[in-house]
Design a protein around this motif. Structure first.
Motif, PDB file in Angstrom:
ATOM      1  N   GLN A  11       0.950  -1.242   0.001  1.00  0.00           N
ATOM      2  CA  GLN A  11       0.062   0.078   0.057  1.00  0.00           C
ATOM      3  C   GLN A  11       0.791   1.449   0.084  1.00  0.00           C
ATOM      4  OE1 GLN A  11      -2.072  -1.217   3.628  1.00  0.00           O
ATOM      5  NE2 GLN A  11      -4.198  -1.121   2.435  1.00  0.00           N
ATOM      6  N   SER A  12       2.044   1.236   0.728  1.00  0.00           N
ATOM      7  CA  SER A  12       2.898   2.327   0.929  1.00  0.00           C
ATOM      8  C   SER A  12       3.607   2.570  -0.502  1.00  0.00           C
ATOM      9  CB  SER A  12       3.819   2.223   2.083  1.00  0.00           C
ATOM     10  OG  SER A  12       4.722   3.281   2.079  1.00  0.00           O
ATOM     11  N   ILE A  14       2.723   1.803  -3.458  1.00  0.00           N
ATOM     12  CA  ILE A  14       1.712   2.419  -4.434  1.00  0.00           C
ATOM     13  C   ILE A  14       1.402   3.745  -4.326  1.00  0.00           C
ATOM     14  CG2 ILE A  14      -0.349   2.318  -5.683  1.00  0.00           C
ATOM     15  CD1 ILE A  14      -0.207  -0.818  -5.141  1.00  0.00           C
ATOM     16  N   GLN A  15       1.424   3.846  -2.941  1.00  0.00           N
ATOM     17  CA  GLN A  15       0.913   5.533  -2.526  1.00  0.00           C
ATOM     18  C   GLN A  15       2.189   6.345  -2.828  1.00  0.00           C
ATOM     19  OE1 GLN A  15      -0.268   5.957   1.433  1.00  0.00           O
ATOM     20  NE2 GLN A  15      -0.552   8.046   1.388  1.00  0.00           N
ATOM     21  N   ASP A 116      -6.868   4.108  -7.508  1.00  0.00           N
ATOM     22  CA  ASP A 116      -7.727   4.032  -6.057  1.00  0.00           C
ATOM     23  C   ASP A 116      -8.535   2.843  -6.037  1.00  0.00           C
ATOM     24  OD1 ASP A 116      -7.269   6.639  -5.585  1.00  0.00           O
ATOM     25  OD2 ASP A 116      -9.062   7.486  -6.297  1.00  0.00           O
ATOM     26  N   GLN A 119      -5.892   0.021  -4.785  1.00  0.00           N
ATOM     27  CA  GLN A 119      -5.884   0.195  -3.384  1.00  0.00           C
ATOM     28  C   GLN A 119      -6.737  -0.060  -2.523  1.00  0.00           C
ATOM     29  OE1 GLN A 119      -3.062   0.500  -2.144  1.00  0.00           O
ATOM     30  NE2 GLN A 119      -2.281   2.612  -2.466  1.00  0.00           N
ATOM     31  N   GLN A 120      -8.156   0.098  -3.109  1.00  0.00           N
ATOM     32  CA  GLN A 120      -9.422  -0.783  -2.306  1.00  0.00           C
ATOM     33  C   GLN A 120      -9.421  -2.224  -2.201  1.00  0.00           C
ATOM     34  OE1 GLN A 120     -13.099   1.110  -4.187  1.00  0.00           O
ATOM     35  NE2 GLN A 120     -12.155   3.145  -3.723  1.00  0.00           N
ATOM     36  N   GLU A 123      -6.846  -3.115   0.192  1.00  0.00           N
ATOM     37  CA  GLU A 123      -7.464  -2.914   1.451  1.00  0.00           C
ATOM     38  C   GLU A 123      -8.359  -4.185   1.980  1.00  0.00           C
ATOM     39  OE1 GLU A 123      -7.906  -1.644   5.424  1.00  0.00           O
ATOM     40  OE2 GLU A 123      -6.177  -0.716   3.815  1.00  0.00           O
ATOM     41  N   THR A 149       2.226  -1.944 -10.697  1.00  0.00           N
ATOM     42  CA  THR A 149       1.659  -0.905 -10.267  1.00  0.00           C
ATOM     43  C   THR A 149       2.969  -0.112  -9.646  1.00  0.00           C
ATOM     44  OG1 THR A 149       1.417  -1.574  -8.049  1.00  0.00           O
ATOM     45  CG2 THR A 149      -0.703  -1.488  -9.852  1.00  0.00           C
TER      46      THR A 149
END
Length: 171
Positions: A11-12, A14-15, A116, A119-120, A123, A149
């Motif tokens: 997650q980090s 990608i962000q 987005d 990422q969802q 999660e 990604t």
């Protein structure tokens, strides 16, 4: 940045990587995005910034398609129906074409939306689902997501920075 080995790191990655890429994308004047001045994904080819964004959208949508198919226990064609892993240059050209009806602003918005969505999904998945079981051949789902990604976002940012420097577009 090291290769992610768990959900939080994915997650980090990608962000962070997408955040840096997005900053570069937003700094480009739309009128510069049609010139085929970047090294293409196929050998001895060139592309424009819009092609690069289309490529990232396409791979993101493939990731979403793969996950939806596997979650529904359907057969999934990797990397894409009609393409084999040794035909990625041809697939890249297809992805460029798939989104050529969109202007630069629309492409950037679409890429935001795809990121987005990915990422969802991350999660909603457990660390076990992402990193502790094989998902495609020897690869985990987390690794397949990262391959398509976070890593390409870093690569795209580098291509854009190199192009901007060569053309004197840096601010």
């Amino acid at each position: 940045m090291a290769v992610p080995i768990n959900k939080e790191e994915l997650q980090s990655a990608i962000q962070i990587n997408y955040g840096k890429l997005r900053k570069e994308l937003l700094s480009i004047a739309p009128e510069l995005t049609d010139a085929k001045e970047l090294e293409g994904h196929a050998k001895d080819s060139s592309m424009n910034v819009k092609n690069l964004v289309s490529y990232l959208i396409g791979w993101g949508e493939l990731v979403l398609k793969w996950i939806a198919g596997k979650d529904a226990n359907e057969s999934v064609d990797f990397p894409e129906t009609g393409y084999k892993w040794n035909q990625l240059g041809q697939l890249a050209k297809k992805l460029y074409t798939d989104y050529n009806h969109l202007n630069y602003s629309q492409l950037c918005e679409k890429l935001d939306h795809v990121v987005d969505q990915i990422q969802q999904i991350i999660e909603q998945k457990s660390n076990t689902e992402l990193y502790e079981v094989s998902w495609y051949e020897k690869w985990t789902l987390g690794r397949m997501i990262q391959f398509n990604t976070a890593s390409p976002y870093t690569n795209a940012k580098g291509r854009i920075r190199k192009w901007k420097k060569e053309k004197g577009y840096n601010k």
